[in-house]
Enzyme design. Structure first.
Site, PDB file in Angstrom:
ATOM      1  N   ASP A 158       9.810  87.232  65.426  1.00 15.07           N
ATOM      2  CA  ASP A 158       8.978  88.444  65.532  1.00 15.07           C
ATOM      3  C   ASP A 158       8.812  88.925  66.964  1.00 15.07           C
ATOM      4  O   ASP A 158       7.791  89.506  67.320  1.00 15.07           O
ATOM      5  CB  ASP A 158       7.589  88.208  64.904  1.00 15.07           C
ATOM      6  CG  ASP A 158       7.687  87.641  63.510  1.00 15.07           C
ATOM      7  OD1 ASP A 158       8.507  88.159  62.743  1.00 15.07           O
ATOM      8  OD2 ASP A 158       6.972  86.673  63.201  1.00 15.07           O
ATOM      9  N   LYS A 198      13.248  91.800  68.232  1.00 10.44           N
ATOM     10  CA  LYS A 198      14.699  91.813  68.490  1.00 10.44           C
ATOM     11  C   LYS A 198      15.364  93.059  67.907  1.00 10.44           C
ATOM     12  O   LYS A 198      16.290  93.598  68.484  1.00 10.44           O
ATOM     13  CB  LYS A 198      15.356  90.567  67.871  1.00 10.44           C
ATOM     14  CG  LYS A 198      14.909  89.269  68.486  1.00 10.44           C
ATOM     15  CD  LYS A 198      15.521  88.083  67.775  1.00 10.44           C
ATOM     16  CE  LYS A 198      14.969  87.846  66.375  1.00 10.44           C
ATOM     17  NZ  LYS A 198      13.569  87.487  66.267  1.00 10.44           N
ATOM     18  N   GLY A 239      12.721  89.893  59.312  1.00  8.54           N
ATOM     19  CA  GLY A 239      12.278  91.270  59.110  1.00  8.54           C
ATOM     20  C   GLY A 239      12.398  92.004  60.426  1.00  8.54           C
ATOM     21  O   GLY A 239      11.652  91.725  61.355  1.00  8.54           O
ATOM     22  N   HIS A 240      13.371  92.880  60.537  1.00 11.80           N
ATOM     23  CA  HIS A 240      13.582  93.610  61.788  1.00 11.80           C
ATOM     24  C   HIS A 240      13.253  95.086  61.558  1.00 11.80           C
ATOM     25  O   HIS A 240      13.740  95.693  60.617  1.00 11.80           O
ATOM     26  CB  HIS A 240      15.029  93.446  62.264  1.00 11.80           C
ATOM     27  CG  HIS A 240      15.377  92.023  62.600  1.00 11.80           C
ATOM     28  ND1 HIS A 240      16.654  91.563  62.755  1.00 11.80           N
ATOM     29  CD2 HIS A 240      14.584  90.945  62.815  1.00 11.80           C
ATOM     30  CE1 HIS A 240      16.636  90.262  63.053  1.00 11.80           C
ATOM     31  NE2 HIS A 240      15.388  89.870  63.078  1.00 11.80           N
ATOM     32  N   GLN A 297      14.866  85.098  63.466  1.00 13.06           N
ATOM     33  CA  GLN A 297      13.813  84.143  63.867  1.00 13.06           C
ATOM     34  C   GLN A 297      13.887  83.899  65.388  1.00 13.06           C
ATOM     35  O   GLN A 297      14.353  84.762  66.102  1.00 13.06           O
ATOM     36  CB  GLN A 297      13.900  82.819  63.088  1.00 13.06           C
ATOM     37  CG  GLN A 297      13.631  82.944  61.596  1.00 13.06           C
ATOM     38  CD  GLN A 297      14.829  83.368  60.791  1.00 13.06           C
ATOM     39  OE1 GLN A 297      15.914  82.875  60.974  1.00 13.06           O
ATOM     40  NE2 GLN A 297      14.642  84.293  59.877  1.00 13.06           N
TER      41      GLN A 297
END
Ligand code: IMP
Length: 455
Positions: free
Chosen positions: A37, A40, A64-65, A249
Site C-alpha cells: 500500500d 506503487k 490493490g493498485h 505488496q
C-alpha cells in the site's frame, strides 16, 4: 516479432547487457519498501509513459493498485497499472496466482471505463497458477483456525494456491488450453479441498460438480490470453525498450525476507522478478523503491513504530477520502505509524534499491513534529540495521529510537517543484535520503497523476 534463436542470441544478449550497464533502458523494477500500500500503482502509471511493457510478477488479487487520471479512478488487482496507457503491453508472469473470475471481472470493468483489454494488450504466462473458489474457502478456514495467531490474510486464496504450486499439484493457466484435461483437474482439486474442509476444518463440503462446471466454463474465456512471455521480454530488451516490473505488496511481506510468519506467500522483493517473469539478472537497470512518508500495515504482525490514539487517527484519515488508510482490496482500516528508517535501510540492502519515490508527503502537512525511527534498541545496544532479521519473534524485542524533525504548516498538495516545497518538507526528504543512503527522485503530494514532484 523478430527471431531470437540460434546464432542471433549472442548478439541480443550482448546488446541487452550493454543496455543494462548504461542504466537507461532495460528492466526497471518497482517495489514497495514497506508492508504494501505504498502507492506503487500511481508510480508505475507515471513511469509507464516511457515503457513498452508493464509486467506483474508476484501475488494475485490480494493486491490493490489505484490510478487516478482526471476524474477517472482505475482500481487494479491483477492487471498491471501501466495498462491505462494505450501504448503498453501488460504481462502476467508465472510467479503470479490468478483468480480467473476476478481477472474476467477486472477486464470487464476496465473495458467499461474505455480501456482496451484484449489478447493483443494482455498476455498471461502459461506458468502462472490459478486460484479457485475452493482456495478462497480454504484460506478462510485456515486463517480462522489460527485463532489469536491469525495472519489476517486477504482471504483471496493466495496462500493455498501457492501451497498447491509448491506441492506440485497446482492448476496452471496452461491447463486451460485443453478443456477436457482442465475439467478433470479442476474436479479433482475441488474434491480434494472439499475433503480437507470437512475432515480437517469441520466445515461443510463443496458442491463439487456445480462449482467445477461453473469455474471451468467461465475460465475457458481466458484461453486466448495465454502465451509464453519470456521470448517477448528478451526481444523487447534487445530492441532497447523499457520494461517495468510492477511488484505487489511490499518487501516486509516477502515470504523469505519479511516479518515471517506474518507475510504473504510470494516473493514481493526485487528477486521475485527473475523467477516470476523468467528473465536474467543482468537485465535490471533500476530498482525503484516506493516508500510512504509514514508507515502502514494491514493484518497482524510486528510493527515497531505503530501509533495509536489521535495521531494514528490523524494519519489514517476518517475513510471519507479514497486515499485514506483503508485497504483497497478488503476495506480494513490500516495500522499506521512513523516512518521506520531501520526497515527502510533493510529494504534498500536486500533489494539493491537504486532510487526511492516517497508518497503521501502531503498527509504530514500541519504536524508540528514528525518522528522518524533511525535506530532500534535491542538488549541494551543501539542498531541501525535489524540485528537478528525480521522474524516476528525477533522483531518483538526491537524498540524504536526516534529523532524528531520539525513539521510544516503549508498545504503542499498543489506544489509542482522541489523549490516550492517548504524548507522543513525538503529537510524531511533529505533526512530520508541520509538514512537510506539512496536518492529520492519522485515525491507524491496528492492522489492525482500530476500531483508528483520530480527532483
Ligand atoms: P495474503 O496475501 O492474503 O495471504 O495475506 C497475508 C498478509 O499480507 C496479510 O497481513 C495481508 O493483510 C497482507 N497483504 C496481502 N496483500 C496485501 C496488499 O496488497 N497490501 C497490503 N497488505 C497485503
Amino acid at each position: 516479432m523478430s527471431q531470437v534463436a540460434g546464432k542471433t542470441s549472442a548478439i541480443w544478449l550482448a546488446k541487452t547487457f550493454q543496455i543494462s550497464k548504461e542504466g537507461k533502458m532495460g528492466l526497471n523494477v518497482i517495489i514497495g519498501t514497506q508492508w504494501g500500500d505504498e502507492g506503487k500503482g500511481r508510480i508505475v502509471d507515471m513511469l509507464s509513459s516511457d515503457a513498452s511493457i508493464v509486467a506483474r510478477y508476484n501475488g494475485g488479487d490480494n493486491a490493490g493498485h489505484t490510478v487516478n487520471v482526471g476524474n477517472q479512478t482505475f482500481k487494479l488487482h491483477l492487471i498491471p497499472s501501466g495498462i491505462v496507457h494505450p501504448h503498453t503491453l501488460g504481462l502476467l508472469g508465472s510467479g503470479m496466482v490468478i483468480n480467473p473470475l476476478a481477472l474476467l471481472d477486472e477486464i470487464a470493468s476496465l473495458q467499461q471505463l474505455g480501456v482496451d483489454i484484449s489478447p493483443r494488450r494482455l498476455i498471461i504466462s502459461p506458468g502462472a497458477h490459478l486460484i479457485t473458489p475452493a482456495h478462497r474457502l480454504l484460506d478462510k478456514a485456515q486463517d480462522e483456525s489460527r485463532g489469536k495467531d491469525a495472519i489476517g490474510t486477504t482471504m483471496r486464496g493466495i496462500g493455498p494456491a501457492y501451497v498447491d504450486k509448491a506441492a506440485r499439484r497446482g492448476l496452471r493457466t496452461s491447463d486451460i488450453l485443453d478443456a477436457d484435461v482442465f475439467a478433470a483437474k479442476v474436479t479433482a482439486h475441488f474434491e480434494d479441498v472439499s475433503r480437507t474442509l470437512r475432515l480437517l476444518y469441520n466445515r461443510p463440503g463443496l458442491e463439487v460438480k456445480d462449482m467445477a462446471e461453473e469455474y471451468v466454463t467461465k475460465t475457458l474465456a481466458l484461453a486466448p490470453y495465454i502465451h509464453d512471455i519470456t521470448l517477448l521480454l528478451r526481444e523487447s530488451l534487445a530492441k532497447g525498450e523499457t520494461i517495468l516490473a510492477e511488484g505487489a505488496q511490499g518487501v516486509l511481506l516477502d515470504l523469505d525476507h519479511g516479518t515471517y510468519p506474518f507475510v504473504t506467500s510470494s516473493s514481493t522483493s526485487a528477486h521475485g522478478v527473475f523467477s516470476g517473469l523468467g528473465i536474467g539478472v543482468q537485465s535490471v537497470s533500476k530498482v525503484i523503491g516506493v516508500t510512504k512518508a509514514f508507515q502502514t500495515r494491514v493484518g497482524s504482525g510486528p510493527f515497531p513504530t505503530e501509533l495509536s490514539g489521535s495521531m494514528a487517527e490523524r494519519l489514517r484519515g476518517s475513510g471519507s477520502n479514497p486515499w485514506d488508510e483503508f485497504g483497497t482490496t478488503t476495506g480494513r482500516p490500516r495500522r499506521v505509524g512513523w516512518l521506520d528508517g531501520v526497515l527502510l535501510r533493510y529494504a534498500v540492502a536486500i533489494n539493491g534499491i537504486t532510487e526511492l519515490c516517497v508518497t503521501k508527503l502531503d498527509i504530514l502537512s500541519g504536524l508540528k513534529d514528525i518522528n522518524v525511527c533511525n535506530f532500534y534498541y535491542v538488549k541494551g545496544e543501539k542498531h541501525s540495521y535489524p540485528p537478528d532479521g525480521l522474524e516476528a519473534s525477533k522483531m518483538a524485542l526491537y524498540e524504536p529510537l526516534y529523532e524528531v524533525l520539525p513539521g510544516w504548516e503549508e498545504d503542499i498538495s498543489r506544489m509542482h517543484t522541489w523549490d516550492e516545497l517548504p524548507l522543513n518538507a525538503q529537510k524531511y526528504i533529505q533526512r530520508i535520503e541520509e538514512i537510506s543512503g539512496i536518492p529520492v527522485t519522485y515525491i507524491s503530494v496528492g492522489p492525482e497523476r500530476e500531483q508528483t514532484i520530480k527532483r
